[in-house]
Design an enzyme around this catalytic site. Structure first.
Site, PDB file in Angstrom:
ATOM      1  N   GLU A  26       0.868  -1.385   0.105  1.00  0.00           N
ATOM      2  CA  GLU A  26      -0.148   0.037   0.065  1.00  0.00           C
ATOM      3  C   GLU A  26       0.513   1.263  -0.006  1.00  0.00           C
ATOM      4  O   GLU A  26       0.739   2.045  -0.705  1.00  0.00           O
ATOM      5  CB  GLU A  26      -1.042   0.113   1.190  1.00  0.00           C
ATOM      6  CG  GLU A  26      -0.704   0.596   2.617  1.00  0.00           C
ATOM      7  CD  GLU A  26       0.185  -0.428   3.321  1.00  0.00           C
ATOM      8  OE1 GLU A  26       1.065  -1.178   2.908  1.00  0.00           O
ATOM      9  OE2 GLU A  26      -0.058  -0.432   4.451  1.00  0.00           O
ATOM     10  N   VAL A  27       1.747   1.356   0.691  1.00  0.00           N
ATOM     11  CA  VAL A  27       2.690   2.534   1.001  1.00  0.00           C
ATOM     12  C   VAL A  27       4.350   2.334   0.960  1.00  0.00           C
ATOM     13  O   VAL A  27       4.626   1.531   1.448  1.00  0.00           O
ATOM     14  CB  VAL A  27       2.266   3.422   2.012  1.00  0.00           C
ATOM     15  CG1 VAL A  27       2.585   2.476   3.455  1.00  0.00           C
ATOM     16  CG2 VAL A  27       2.839   4.669   2.395  1.00  0.00           C
ATOM     17  N   ASP A  28       4.918   3.146   0.066  1.00  0.00           N
ATOM     18  CA  ASP A  28       6.402   3.114   0.004  1.00  0.00           C
ATOM     19  C   ASP A  28       6.689   4.295   1.200  1.00  0.00           C
ATOM     20  O   ASP A  28       6.593   5.709   0.641  1.00  0.00           O
ATOM     21  CB  ASP A  28       6.877   3.417  -1.303  1.00  0.00           C
ATOM     22  CG  ASP A  28       8.318   3.680  -1.402  1.00  0.00           C
ATOM     23  OD1 ASP A  28       8.944   3.704  -0.366  1.00  0.00           O
ATOM     24  OD2 ASP A  28       9.126   3.519  -2.428  1.00  0.00           O
ATOM     25  N   ASP A  29       7.122   4.017   2.438  1.00  0.00           N
ATOM     26  CA  ASP A  29       7.442   4.927   3.344  1.00  0.00           C
ATOM     27  C   ASP A  29       8.896   5.025   3.426  1.00  0.00           C
ATOM     28  O   ASP A  29       9.586   5.638   2.861  1.00  0.00           O
ATOM     29  CB  ASP A  29       6.701   4.357   4.849  1.00  0.00           C
ATOM     30  CG  ASP A  29       6.877   5.342   5.826  1.00  0.00           C
ATOM     31  OD1 ASP A  29       6.916   6.498   5.747  1.00  0.00           O
ATOM     32  OD2 ASP A  29       6.876   4.798   7.072  1.00  0.00           O
TER      33      ASP A  29
ATOM     34  N   LYS B 135       5.642   8.162  -0.359  1.00  0.00           N
ATOM     35  CA  LYS B 135       5.797   9.142   0.499  1.00  0.00           C
ATOM     36  C   LYS B 135       6.962  10.087   0.150  1.00  0.00           C
ATOM     37  O   LYS B 135       8.189   9.152   0.100  1.00  0.00           O
ATOM     38  CB  LYS B 135       5.835   8.885   2.034  1.00  0.00           C
ATOM     39  CG  LYS B 135       4.679   8.507   2.521  1.00  0.00           C
ATOM     40  CD  LYS B 135       4.539   8.391   4.011  1.00  0.00           C
ATOM     41  CE  LYS B 135       3.532   7.797   4.647  1.00  0.00           C
ATOM     42  NZ  LYS B 135       3.579   7.642   6.242  1.00  0.00           N
TER      43      LYS B 135
ATOM     44  N   TRP C  79       0.856  10.935   7.798  1.00  0.00           N
ATOM     45  CA  TRP C  79       0.454   9.655   8.144  1.00  0.00           C
ATOM     46  C   TRP C  79      -0.998   9.522   7.014  1.00  0.00           C
ATOM     47  O   TRP C  79      -1.886  10.443   6.945  1.00  0.00           O
ATOM     48  CB  TRP C  79      -0.200   9.464   9.483  1.00  0.00           C
ATOM     49  CG  TRP C  79      -0.795   7.995  10.012  1.00  0.00           C
ATOM     50  CD1 TRP C  79      -1.871   7.685   9.949  1.00  0.00           C
ATOM     51  CD2 TRP C  79       0.231   7.184  10.087  1.00  0.00           C
ATOM     52  NE1 TRP C  79      -2.073   6.589  10.658  1.00  0.00           N
ATOM     53  CE2 TRP C  79      -0.635   5.997  10.330  1.00  0.00           C
ATOM     54  CE3 TRP C  79       1.669   6.810   9.890  1.00  0.00           C
ATOM     55  CZ2 TRP C  79      -0.155   4.539  10.646  1.00  0.00           C
ATOM     56  CZ3 TRP C  79       2.262   5.532  10.107  1.00  0.00           C
ATOM     57  CH2 TRP C  79       1.177   4.441  10.185  1.00  0.00           C
ATOM     58  N   ILE C  80      -1.072   8.296   6.576  1.00  0.00           N
ATOM     59  CA  ILE C  80      -2.401   8.016   5.902  1.00  0.00           C
ATOM     60  C   ILE C  80      -3.146   7.046   6.479  1.00  0.00           C
ATOM     61  O   ILE C  80      -2.948   6.060   7.088  1.00  0.00           O
ATOM     62  CB  ILE C  80      -1.744   7.209   4.559  1.00  0.00           C
ATOM     63  CG1 ILE C  80      -0.731   8.027   3.753  1.00  0.00           C
ATOM     64  CG2 ILE C  80      -3.027   6.994   3.722  1.00  0.00           C
ATOM     65  CD1 ILE C  80       0.055   7.316   2.654  1.00  0.00           C
TER      66      ILE C  80
ATOM     67  N   PRO D  38      -8.843   3.071   4.471  1.00  0.00           N
ATOM     68  CA  PRO D  38     -10.288   2.491   4.853  1.00  0.00           C
ATOM     69  C   PRO D  38     -10.557   1.312   5.571  1.00  0.00           C
ATOM     70  O   PRO D  38     -11.211   1.035   6.391  1.00  0.00           O
ATOM     71  CB  PRO D  38     -10.963   2.524   3.357  1.00  0.00           C
ATOM     72  CG  PRO D  38      -9.927   2.170   2.300  1.00  0.00           C
ATOM     73  CD  PRO D  38      -9.015   3.063   2.803  1.00  0.00           C
TER      74      PRO D  38
HETATM   75  P1  G4P Z   1       7.961   0.290   2.973  1.00  0.00           P
HETATM   76  O1  G4P Z   1       9.260  -0.734   2.759  1.00  0.00           O
HETATM   77  O2  G4P Z   1       6.913   0.040   2.444  1.00  0.00           O
HETATM   78  O3  G4P Z   1       8.161   1.681   3.111  1.00  0.00           O
HETATM   79  O4  G4P Z   1       7.153   0.302   4.879  1.00  0.00           O
HETATM   80  P2  G4P Z   1       8.098   0.480   5.888  1.00  0.00           P
HETATM   81  O5  G4P Z   1       8.800  -0.616   6.219  1.00  0.00           O
HETATM   82  O6  G4P Z   1       8.617   1.701   6.011  1.00  0.00           O
HETATM   83  O7  G4P Z   1       6.731   0.576   6.819  1.00  0.00           O
HETATM   84  C1  G4P Z   1       6.548  -0.245   8.094  1.00  0.00           C
HETATM   85  C2  G4P Z   1       4.880  -0.344   8.427  1.00  0.00           C
HETATM   86  O8  G4P Z   1       4.444   0.995   8.655  1.00  0.00           O
HETATM   87  C3  G4P Z   1       4.177  -0.896   7.500  1.00  0.00           C
HETATM   88  O9  G4P Z   1       3.252  -1.741   7.866  1.00  0.00           O
HETATM   89  C4  G4P Z   1       3.293   0.343   6.357  1.00  0.00           C
HETATM   90  O10 G4P Z   1       2.471  -0.467   5.912  1.00  0.00           O
HETATM   91  C5  G4P Z   1       3.305   0.936   7.676  1.00  0.00           C
HETATM   92  N1  G4P Z   1       3.174   2.486   7.210  1.00  0.00           N
HETATM   93  C6  G4P Z   1       4.036   3.235   6.895  1.00  0.00           C
HETATM   94  N2  G4P Z   1       3.308   4.435   6.789  1.00  0.00           N
HETATM   95  C7  G4P Z   1       2.050   4.458   6.781  1.00  0.00           C
HETATM   96  C8  G4P Z   1       0.908   5.198   6.651  1.00  0.00           C
HETATM   97  O11 G4P Z   1       1.072   6.552   6.521  1.00  0.00           O
HETATM   98  N3  G4P Z   1      -0.201   5.010   6.966  1.00  0.00           N
HETATM   99  C9  G4P Z   1      -0.428   3.771   7.445  1.00  0.00           C
HETATM  100  N4  G4P Z   1      -1.682   3.128   7.776  1.00  0.00           N
HETATM  101  N5  G4P Z   1       0.497   2.750   7.484  1.00  0.00           N
HETATM  102  C10 G4P Z   1       1.941   3.192   7.304  1.00  0.00           C
HETATM  103  P3  G4P Z   1       3.267  -3.427   8.197  1.00  0.00           P
HETATM  104  O12 G4P Z   1       4.079  -3.172   9.479  1.00  0.00           O
HETATM  105  O13 G4P Z   1       3.763  -3.727   7.133  1.00  0.00           O
HETATM  106  O14 G4P Z   1       1.851  -3.562   8.562  1.00  0.00           O
HETATM  107  P4  G4P Z   1       0.457  -3.699   7.923  1.00  0.00           P
HETATM  108  O15 G4P Z   1      -0.294  -2.379   8.264  1.00  0.00           O
HETATM  109  O16 G4P Z   1       0.866  -3.320   6.377  1.00  0.00           O
HETATM  110  O17 G4P Z   1      -0.233  -4.889   8.215  1.00  0.00           O
HETATM  111 MG    MG Z   2       2.457  -2.444   5.112  1.00  0.00          MG
END
Ligand code: G4P
Ligand code: MG
Length: 180
Positions: A101-104, A132, A157-158, A161
């Site tokens: 979903e997101v490239d953070d 981002k 932060w995003i 839904p």
């Molecule tokens: P990246 O490589 O895609 O950039 O991801 P990163 O490791 O930086 O992100 C760590 C966790 O933080 C990921 O969730 C990512 O989805 C979540 N995240 C980062 N920014 C946002 C945001 O703005 N909004 C939301 N809702 N989540 C964000 P994860 O640990 O993989 O958990 P999951 O929610 O995908 O299950």
């Molecule tokens: Mg994720």
């Protein structure tokens, strides 16, 4: 009361996400490249990957990545908790589209690409809903030559839904909120 200096979060509705996915699919199709397989990074990548399948009609494999160790302590680096069974057989020689979903920070994406490359795919491409605009902790391996983003957004932060306990409230706030 002190005013918060944090920027307001972005909120996207399912309709927004669907349109964003369609725009990614259209660009993938226009590129004349097509994946053999979609690999979804859970859990945020699951719903976008399923939406993408409506347009690209390819099978989806799911992977899970965790930032917590066995004692539930947060860690700096991702590690896999669930990986594709029979990965070699399924990924070898295939064109893979990795979806999240997101490239953070880009750490999870870079980690998953490296894991996939171990199984000798023909190609690994990446698609994300939102990228981002910020300095990334990691770069994608140079083997990744195709990267599609739905939208480039500010580093805020995003709210998605699928995280909303009350979808009607979420949608109402999304309609009144900032758009990237
Ligand atoms: P990246 O490589 O895609 O950039 O991801 P990163 O490791 O930086 O992100 C760590 C966790 O933080 C990921 O969730 C990512 O989805 C979540 N995240 C980062 N920014 C946002 C945001 O703005 N909004 C939301 N809702 N989540 C964000 P994860 O640990 O993989 O958990 P999951 O929610 O995908 O299950
Ligand atoms: Mg994720």
């Amino acid at each position: 009361m002190a005013e918060s200096t944090d920027p307001a979060p972005y909120r996207f509705t399912y309709q927004d996400i669907h349109r964003t996915v369609r725009s990614i699919a259209e660009r993938i199709e226009a590129s004349l490249w097509s994946p053999d397989l979609i690999v979804a990074i859970g859990s945020g990548g699951f719903i976008p990957a399923r939406m993408l399948r409506t347009f690209l009609d390819r099978p989806i494999l799911a992977v899970g990545v965790s930032y917590y160790d066995d004692e539930d302590r947060p860690t700096d680096n991702p590690r896999t908790v669930q990986w594709i069974e029979e990965a070699e057989r399924k990924l070898g020689g295939k064109r893979i589209l990795l979806v999240d979903e997101v490239d953070d920070s880009r750490s999870t994406l870079a980690y998953c690409v490296r894991e996939l490359l171990r199984h000798a795919p023909a190609e690994v491409a990446v698609a994300v809903l939102h990228d981002k605009r910020k300095p990334k902790r990691e770069e994608l391996p140079p083997e990744v030559t195709r990267y599609w983003k739905g939208l480039e957004v500010e580093d805020r932060w995003i709210k998605y839904p699928w995280d909303a306990p009350d979808i009607d409230e979420h949608d109402a706030l999304a309609r009144g909120g900032d758009r990237p």
